[in-house]
Scaffold this motif. Structure first.
Motif, PDB file in Angstrom:
ATOM      1  N   ALA A  20       0.854  -1.188   0.000  1.00 40.52           N
ATOM      2  CA  ALA A  20       0.000   0.000   0.000  1.00 40.52           C
ATOM      3  C   ALA A  20       0.891   1.239   0.000  1.00 40.52           C
ATOM      4  CB  ALA A  20      -0.918  -0.003   1.222  1.00 40.52           C
ATOM      5  N   ALA A  48      -9.113  -1.074   0.320  1.00 41.06           N
ATOM      6  CA  ALA A  48      -8.179  -2.183   0.493  1.00 41.06           C
ATOM      7  C   ALA A  48      -8.755  -3.228   1.456  1.00 41.06           C
ATOM      8  CB  ALA A  48      -6.843  -1.678   1.012  1.00 41.06           C
ATOM      9  N   GLN A  69      -8.347   2.378   3.824  1.00 39.76           N
ATOM     10  CA  GLN A  69      -7.529   2.730   2.669  1.00 39.76           C
ATOM     11  C   GLN A  69      -8.417   2.748   1.431  1.00 39.76           C
ATOM     12  OE1 GLN A  69      -4.431  -0.244   2.785  1.00 39.76           O
ATOM     13  NE2 GLN A  69      -3.160   1.007   4.113  1.00 39.76           N
ATOM     14  N   VAL A  87      -3.295   4.209  -2.578  1.00 41.67           N
ATOM     15  CA  VAL A  87      -4.414   4.415  -1.674  1.00 41.67           C
ATOM     16  C   VAL A  87      -4.413   5.815  -1.075  1.00 41.67           C
ATOM     17  CG1 VAL A  87      -4.483   1.961  -1.046  1.00 41.67           C
ATOM     18  CG2 VAL A  87      -3.220   3.564   0.408  1.00 41.67           C
TER      19      VAL A  87
END
Length: 132
Positions: A20, A48, A69, A87
């Protein structure tokens, strides 16, 4: 028409490392594992969702902490075996330690040094929940 999930080279246990990254700054926030279901759901929900190996279940990032996220883009590497998730880290905290990033230690002179401060006390974030 081929299924985009079939183009991914999953590990023997059906997982894929996912990094991420903050979509604005490029800072790496964390690494987690995804399986087919978590990746499909991430795309469908626009956030996410990972696979927790320790808990053996889906883990919607932010379900306990509130630090969701939001997905902006997903990139697959040249070997088709690692993802980068671009993100927006809502709340500014990706790490269960209360820091912006899980990568807050730097190797210097043969020792690990903490270089990022805790933004919010983890106990205040989770209030009785286990850490993500």
């Amino acid at each position: 028409m081929s299924n985009w999930l079939d183009e991914i080279h999953w590990t023997a246990d059906g997982l894929l490392p996912a990094i991420a990254q903050d979509h604005r700054t490029g800072r790496v926030l964390m690494m987690a594992w995804m399986n087919r279901e978590s990746l499909q759901l991430s795309v469908a929900e626009g956030r996410a969702i990972y696979w927790s190996r320790s808990r053996g279940k889906l883990w919607r990032k932010g379900e306990e902490s509130g630090h969701v996220q939001k997905l902006h883009e997903i990139r697959l590497d040249c070997d088709a075996d690692v993802l980068i998730l671009q993100v927006e880290q809502l709340g500014g905290i990706a790490c269960h330690t209360g820091r912006e990033s899980c990568f807050y230690r730097v190797l210097k002179d043969g020792q690990w040094h903490t270089v990022d401060a805790v933004i919010k006390d983890p106990n205040a974030i989770y209030e009785g929940h286990s850490h993500e």
